[in-house]
Design a protein around this motif. Structure first.
Motif, PDB file in Angstrom:
ATOM      1  N   ASN A 189       0.830  -1.199   0.000  1.00 21.23           N
ATOM      2  CA  ASN A 189       0.000   0.000   0.000  1.00 21.23           C
ATOM      3  C   ASN A 189       0.866   1.251   0.000  1.00 21.23           C
ATOM      4  O   ASN A 189       0.586   2.222  -0.727  1.00 21.23           O
ATOM      5  N   TYR A 190       1.937   1.218   0.787  1.00 16.81           N
ATOM      6  CA  TYR A 190       2.837   2.379   0.859  1.00 16.81           C
ATOM      7  C   TYR A 190       3.523   2.607  -0.490  1.00 16.81           C
ATOM      8  O   TYR A 190       3.640   3.745  -0.955  1.00 16.81           O
ATOM      9  N   MET A 205       0.846  -6.845 -12.452  1.00 11.34           N
ATOM     10  CA  MET A 205       1.530  -7.240 -11.232  1.00 11.34           C
ATOM     11  C   MET A 205       1.284  -8.718 -10.950  1.00 11.34           C
ATOM     12  O   MET A 205       0.148  -9.199 -11.034  1.00 11.34           O
ATOM     13  N   ILE A 206       2.352  -9.450 -10.622  1.00  6.30           N
ATOM     14  CA  ILE A 206       2.268 -10.855 -10.223  1.00  6.30           C
ATOM     15  C   ILE A 206       2.633 -10.952  -8.746  1.00  6.30           C
ATOM     16  O   ILE A 206       3.662 -10.418  -8.310  1.00  6.30           O
ATOM     17  N   ASN A 207       1.793 -11.637  -7.976  1.00 10.92           N
ATOM     18  CA  ASN A 207       2.027 -11.801  -6.537  1.00 10.92           C
ATOM     19  C   ASN A 207       2.057 -13.284  -6.194  1.00 10.92           C
ATOM     20  O   ASN A 207       1.283 -14.075  -6.718  1.00 10.92           O
ATOM     21  N   SER A 254      -3.963 -10.428   0.219  1.00  5.42           N
ATOM     22  CA  SER A 254      -2.525 -10.362  -0.032  1.00  5.42           C
ATOM     23  C   SER A 254      -2.210  -9.112  -0.859  1.00  5.42           C
ATOM     24  O   SER A 254      -3.108  -8.372  -1.264  1.00  5.42           O
ATOM     25  N   ASP A 255      -0.924  -8.904  -1.140  1.00  4.71           N
ATOM     26  CA  ASP A 255      -0.453  -7.611  -1.646  1.00  4.71           C
ATOM     27  C   ASP A 255      -0.931  -7.256  -3.057  1.00  4.71           C
ATOM     28  O   ASP A 255      -0.870  -6.086  -3.438  1.00  4.71           O
ATOM     29  N   HIS A 256      -1.400  -8.221  -3.826  1.00  5.16           N
ATOM     30  CA  HIS A 256      -1.917  -7.868  -5.158  1.00  5.16           C
ATOM     31  C   HIS A 256      -3.086  -6.898  -5.071  1.00  5.16           C
ATOM     32  O   HIS A 256      -3.304  -6.095  -5.980  1.00  5.16           O
ATOM     33  N   THR A 257      -3.820  -6.941  -3.947  1.00  3.27           N
ATOM     34  CA  THR A 257      -4.979  -6.061  -3.780  1.00  3.27           C
ATOM     35  C   THR A 257      -4.597  -4.589  -3.862  1.00  3.27           C
ATOM     36  O   THR A 257      -5.336  -3.780  -4.430  1.00  3.27           O
ATOM     37  N   SER A 258      -3.431  -4.231  -3.308  1.00  2.00           N
ATOM     38  CA  SER A 258      -2.984  -2.833  -3.343  1.00  2.00           C
ATOM     39  C   SER A 258      -2.828  -2.344  -4.775  1.00  2.00           C
ATOM     40  O   SER A 258      -3.132  -1.184  -5.085  1.00  2.00           O
ATOM     41  N   ASN A 261      -6.310  -2.114  -6.609  1.00  2.00           N
ATOM     42  CA  ASN A 261      -6.999  -0.881  -6.211  1.00  2.00           C
ATOM     43  C   ASN A 261      -6.439   0.350  -6.915  1.00  2.00           C
ATOM     44  O   ASN A 261      -7.094   1.396  -6.959  1.00  2.00           O
ATOM     45  N   ALA A 262      -5.226   0.224  -7.461  1.00  2.00           N
ATOM     46  CA  ALA A 262      -4.640   1.298  -8.262  1.00  2.00           C
ATOM     47  C   ALA A 262      -4.893   1.081  -9.756  1.00  2.00           C
ATOM     48  O   ALA A 262      -4.243   1.700 -10.602  1.00  2.00           O
ATOM     49  N   GLU A 263      -5.847   0.196 -10.072  1.00  2.00           N
ATOM     50  CA  GLU A 263      -6.279  -0.097 -11.444  1.00  2.00           C
ATOM     51  C   GLU A 263      -5.146  -0.684 -12.286  1.00  2.00           C
ATOM     52  O   GLU A 263      -4.933  -0.310 -13.440  1.00  2.00           O
ATOM     53  N   ILE A 264      -4.445  -1.650 -11.689  1.00  2.00           N
ATOM     54  CA  ILE A 264      -3.386  -2.392 -12.364  1.00  2.00           C
ATOM     55  C   ILE A 264      -3.810  -3.855 -12.426  1.00  2.00           C
ATOM     56  O   ILE A 264      -4.228  -4.424 -11.412  1.00  2.00           O
TER      57      ILE A 264
END
Length: 410
Positions: A189-190, A205-207, A254-258, A261-264
């Motif tokens: 998120n940061y 993005m791949i998580n 998990s981190d893919h959500t961040s 949410n940024a439309e990626i």
């Protein structure tokens, strides 16, 4: 001191292998997991000395692989925050000193192919230390090494970083080991709010989070396949080894959500939950290292297939988590989230719970709770939402070919 420990470990690995300039490339997935999930790192809790040792190790691996520094200080991007007192409030990122301030560190490396767009490959490396909030351990304080959660994801990330040097050069690659995931996706998120590259140039993005326990039936979950029109076809056409369980949604724990949410566009890989989740027993000897290499190969093939497709368009997906009903009771079991048959299969049990007290076992498939037929996880949760603590009801499970009815008290 943390840098000395890391350097000595890498030197000892290299001493066991060939003494050429290429020797660092022979560090295996298992080698990386062995260090990251060792007792010396004391569970890698965000802001701890153990987490800093892990960050230093990952940075050293990035350096030896040949990745460029892409943090705010070399490979590192530090962020300080005050822990939330209310789970619904926004995280207060701050740099003020004080006892309540915790500092986490993302580790970021870059392959610059002079391409227009960049693929992000990420995995969180923090865990629960000696048993932070979220631990399911009951008993004496113990180190939560987090071999599957998520030394496994970081090890596959490092394997991919090594393999992508000079390959599939129509994109650049940003490799990110996130901190603060266990505390609420804080590191990812940061980064999204304070990026070190132009986020408008991110292709997808791949998580990877918990990819170390591939089972005998080779079930692999891939989330986010609906976040760009081509993704579902791509993961299907490149699959020859897995029984895939696919989810459209780009939102998950998990981190893919961040990044979603940024439309990626995102893809998230996961081999399933298990009895050792968030417990000290999540250790290195229980991982399927051959399975992890197969997953790395699969992700590499997906990246290769998408190499000539240009920047993927983003597509919004239905937020499945918003439909989850609230419930205050449970059977006290670990569901098999990768099970795609009828009912809810139990992947693990805990002692002295409603399920074990009623004789329900690991491997049983719950097909009825009270008057509610159970067809999947959603119907299971909806059924639980109709009961309160102290209620008693009949539960029917399938064990092999046998149907067993038992009485459960929540």
């Amino acid at each position: 001191m943390k840098y000395i420990i890391t350097s000595l470990f890498l030197m000892s690995l290299m001493a066991c292998k060939t003494e050429t300039d290429e020797s660092i490339k022979t560090i295996s997935i298992k080698d990386d997991v062995t260090f990251l999930a060792s007792d010396a790192l004391e569970g890698r809790q965000t802001g701890s000395n153990g987490e800093q040792k892990a960050a230093a190790y990952i940075a050293e691996r990035f350096k030896n692989i040949g990745l460029q520094e892409k943090g705010t200080e070399g490979y590192f991007q530090s962020f300080s925050f005050r822990p939330k007192t209310d789970p619904h409030q926004e995280v207060n990122y701050t740099v003020k000193d004080g006892d309540s301030t915790i500092t986490g560190t993302n580790v970021i490396g870059f392959i610059d192919n002079n391409a227009e767009n960049t693929i992000i490959i990420g995995a969180h490396y923090d865990h629960l230390g000696l048993g932070a909030e979220g631990s399911l351990h009951r008993g004496e304080t113990a180190i939560h090494n987090g071999a599957d959660d998520n030394a496994s994801g970081v090890a596959v990330l490092l394997n991919l970083a090594n393999r992508l040097k000079g390959k599939n050069i129509n994109n650049n690659y940003l490799f990110m080991a996130f901190s603060g995931e266990e505390m609420g996706l804080l590191g990812s998120n940061y980064f999204v709010k304070n990026p070190t590259i132009d986020t408008k140039k991110i292709d997808y993005m791949i998580n990877m989070d918990m990819v170390g326990r591939l089972k005998a039936d080779s079930t692999l979950a891939v989330y986010g396949v609906g976040t760009s029109p081509i993704l579902k076809q791509t993961i299907t056409s490149n699959n020859s080894n897995f029984k895939l369980v696919v989810k459209e949604s780009g939102v998950g724990p998990s981190d893919h959500t961040s990044f979603y949410n940024a439309e990626i566009p995102v893809l998230h890989f996961f081999t399933g939950q298990h009895e050792d989740y968030h417990k000290p027993s999540d250790d290195t000897e229980k991982l399927n290292y051959e399975g992890m290499q197969t997953i790395s190969n699969y992700i590499f093939e997906i990246i290769t297939d998408l190499d000539n497709n240009g920047k993927l368009p983003f597509r919004e997906t239905k937020n499945e988590s918003s439909e989850v009903p609230k419930f205050e009771v449970g059977l006290g079991v670990t569901p098999d989230y990768l099970y795609d048959g009828k009912g809810m299969r139990i992947d693990g049990t805990r002692s002295n719970t409603p399920a074990t007290n009623a004789g329900i076992k690991k491997g049983d498939i719950v097909i009825k709770i009270g008057d509610n037929d159970i067809t999947d996880m959603m119907s299971y949760m909806k059924a639980l939402s109709t009961f309160k603590k102290g209620n008693t009801t009949k539960v029917t499970v399938k064990r092999g070919e046998e149907l067993i009815e038992t009485e459960v008290t929540f």
